[in-house]
Design a protein around this motif. Structure first.
Motif, PDB file in Angstrom:
ATOM      1  N   SER A  42      37.931  44.099  49.605  1.00  0.00           N
ATOM      2  CA  SER A  42      39.158  43.902  48.817  1.00  0.00           C
ATOM      3  C   SER A  42      39.767  45.263  48.495  1.00  0.00           C
ATOM      4  O   SER A  42      39.123  46.308  48.670  1.00  0.00           O
ATOM      5  CB  SER A  42      38.824  43.173  47.520  1.00  0.00           C
ATOM      6  N   SER A  91      47.624  53.322  43.045  1.00  0.00           N
ATOM      7  CA  SER A  91      48.996  52.808  43.133  1.00  0.00           C
ATOM      8  C   SER A  91      49.118  51.557  43.999  1.00  0.00           C
ATOM      9  O   SER A  91      50.047  50.787  43.843  1.00  0.00           O
ATOM     10  CB  SER A  91      49.941  53.898  43.632  1.00  0.00           C
ATOM     11  N   LEU A 145      47.133  49.004  43.961  1.00  0.00           N
ATOM     12  CA  LEU A 145      46.487  47.841  43.339  1.00  0.00           C
ATOM     13  C   LEU A 145      47.464  47.063  42.471  1.00  0.00           C
ATOM     14  O   LEU A 145      48.391  47.626  41.909  1.00  0.00           O
ATOM     15  CB  LEU A 145      45.312  48.309  42.483  1.00  0.00           C
ATOM     16  N   ASP A 146      47.207  45.753  42.326  1.00  0.00           N
ATOM     17  CA  ASP A 146      48.075  44.974  41.434  1.00  0.00           C
ATOM     18  C   ASP A 146      47.749  45.337  39.975  1.00  0.00           C
ATOM     19  O   ASP A 146      46.717  45.940  39.692  1.00  0.00           O
ATOM     20  CB  ASP A 146      47.953  43.478  41.711  1.00  0.00           C
ATOM     21  N   ALA A 147      48.644  44.948  39.071  1.00  0.00           N
ATOM     22  CA  ALA A 147      48.608  45.461  37.703  1.00  0.00           C
ATOM     23  C   ALA A 147      47.253  45.267  37.011  1.00  0.00           C
ATOM     24  O   ALA A 147      46.724  46.205  36.412  1.00  0.00           O
ATOM     25  CB  ALA A 147      49.723  44.829  36.889  1.00  0.00           C
ATOM     26  N   ASN A 148      46.661  44.085  37.128  1.00  0.00           N
ATOM     27  CA  ASN A 148      45.402  43.811  36.422  1.00  0.00           C
ATOM     28  C   ASN A 148      44.262  44.669  36.923  1.00  0.00           C
ATOM     29  O   ASN A 148      43.537  45.297  36.153  1.00  0.00           O
ATOM     30  CB  ASN A 148      45.000  42.337  36.603  1.00  0.00           C
ATOM     31  N   ARG A 166      44.478  47.325  38.573  1.00  0.00           N
ATOM     32  CA  ARG A 166      44.803  48.719  38.331  1.00  0.00           C
ATOM     33  C   ARG A 166      44.337  49.156  36.943  1.00  0.00           C
ATOM     34  O   ARG A 166      43.693  50.183  36.777  1.00  0.00           O
ATOM     35  CB  ARG A 166      46.317  48.845  38.433  1.00  0.00           C
TER      36      ARG A 166
END
Ligand code: ATP
Length: 344
Positions: free
Chosen positions: A135, A162, A164-167, A169
């Motif tokens: 992943s 940068s 990665l999605d917000a969560n 991240r």
């Protein structure tokens, strides 16, 4: 643990100066975020430190020893790039071992170190996987493990989270910070995300147009910005033009007597008042402004106010929410001790 010093570091690309005269000291074991808008020179500065760009002028010192002419692979720095640059044809373990292999570390020692690093980044069972079987978050961890493989003197990361999605991240920000604290490795991370920088950093370096605007602990930059650029870039702020005359600040035709704790960063004459939204109050007397927008964010209530055509934002805790609504006129006051007077 390593102290990193930059002396007059400058990089020109033709006539364009991407990094200009950067002088600073990063103490041992600090987690530093290089922060600034797109194109301000963050990546170029990181690449200069890494030895991937040759400086036009200036020096890079580690524990006082000049590194400027030392090639990248001899500096003993660990690196993680935005693209991660993992090798797709190698396994996770081979990727992590790569910096050790090219330095001639024996196979048994490589295997021991890889096992240690896989534990460290919490991927103990994935050594035999290929990179495409991971992943996004797992790839990130492999890149971090590879960057740490040689036990680097300095750990350099360019926008490592940068993709990665917000969560995820946010999760990785905390994880990276905890990892760094455990290892105590001097770390420099490029980011353009101020929230990310505030989450992770001991020290922020704010850059604009190739120059360091300010360096310091996050809360010091927030409370005590050196200029309007830093005030606006770290958190949000209201900037109101005025004049400083004999220690009194005139804004919108009203005189504001400065108090203990207020900071003055400019000479007498034209000035800009910087006030954080949470330091704006509705008072009996003050600058008259009209409520133009109200937004309930749950944890706070935001008011936008029209002050002579200029927008001012005020933020209140829900329990302190003033009993005013859209179109009402209020009087604005600014919390004494929290005001910063800056050069225009
Ligand atoms: P971003 O957040 O968008 O990645 P940055 O702050 O990292 O931006 P840099 O990549 O350091 O910015 O670039 C700074 C400036 O130098 C930019 O204007 C860029 O176009 C320029 N620049 C960078 N590398 C080169 C190069 N090899 N040749 C010419 N100009 C360059």
């Amino acid at each position: 643990m390593t102290e990193l010093s930059l002396r007059g570091l400058t990089k020109r690309f033709g006539a364009y100066t991407a990094v200009e005269d950067v002088t600073l000291d990063i103490p041992n074991g600090q987690f530093v975020c290089l922060l600034g808008p797109s194109g301000c020179g963050k990546t170029t500065l990181l690449r200069l430190i890494a030895g991937l760009e040759e400086p036009s002028a200036g020096q890079i010192l580690v524990e006082g020893a000049d590194q400027t002419d030392v090639p990248t692979h001899r500096r003993g720095f660990g690196m993680v790039f935005q693209s991660l640059a993992l090798f797709p044809h190698l396994t996770v373990a081979q990727n992590i071992a790569y910096p050790l292999a090219i330095r001639g570390v024996g196979r048994a020692a490589q295997a021991r170190r890889v096992a240690e690093l896989l534990d460290l980044v919490q991927l103990p069972d994935l050594g035999d996987r290929r990179v495409h079987q991971l992943s996004g978050g797992q790839r990130q961890r492999v890149a971090i493990a590879r960057g740490l493989a040689i036990d680097p003197k300095v750990f350099l990361l360019d926008e490592p989270l940068s993709a990665l999605d917000a969560n995820l991240r946010e999760h990785m920000q905390v994880e990276l910070r905890q990892l760094q604290q455990r290892l105590g490795v001097t770390t420099v991370v490029v980011t353009h995300d101020q929230k990310e920088a505030l989450t992770m950093a001991d020290l922020l370096i704010v850059m604009d147009r190739g120059r360091v605007q300010q360096m310091g602990a996050p809360m010091d930059l927030y409370r005590d910005p050196a200029n309007a650029f830093v005030a606006g870039f770290i958190g949000s702020t209201n900037l109101l033009p005025g004049r400083l005359v004999g220690g009194v600040l005139e804004v919108g035709g009203q005189a504001i007597r400065l108090a203990d704790g207020d900071r003055v960063k400019c000479a007498e004459g034209a000035a800009v008042l910087s006030v954080r939204p949470e330091d704006v109050r509705f008072a009996e007397a003050g600058l008259p402004a009209r409520v133009s927008f109200v937004r309930d964010l749950g944890e706070s209530v935001q008011f936008r106010l029209d002050l002579d055509g200029r927008e001012v934002t005020a933020l209140f805790a829900p329990r302190d929410r003033p009993a005013v609504g859209l179109g009402d006129t209020v009087h604005l006051a600014f919390e004494p001790g929290r005001r910063v007077v800056l050069a225009p």
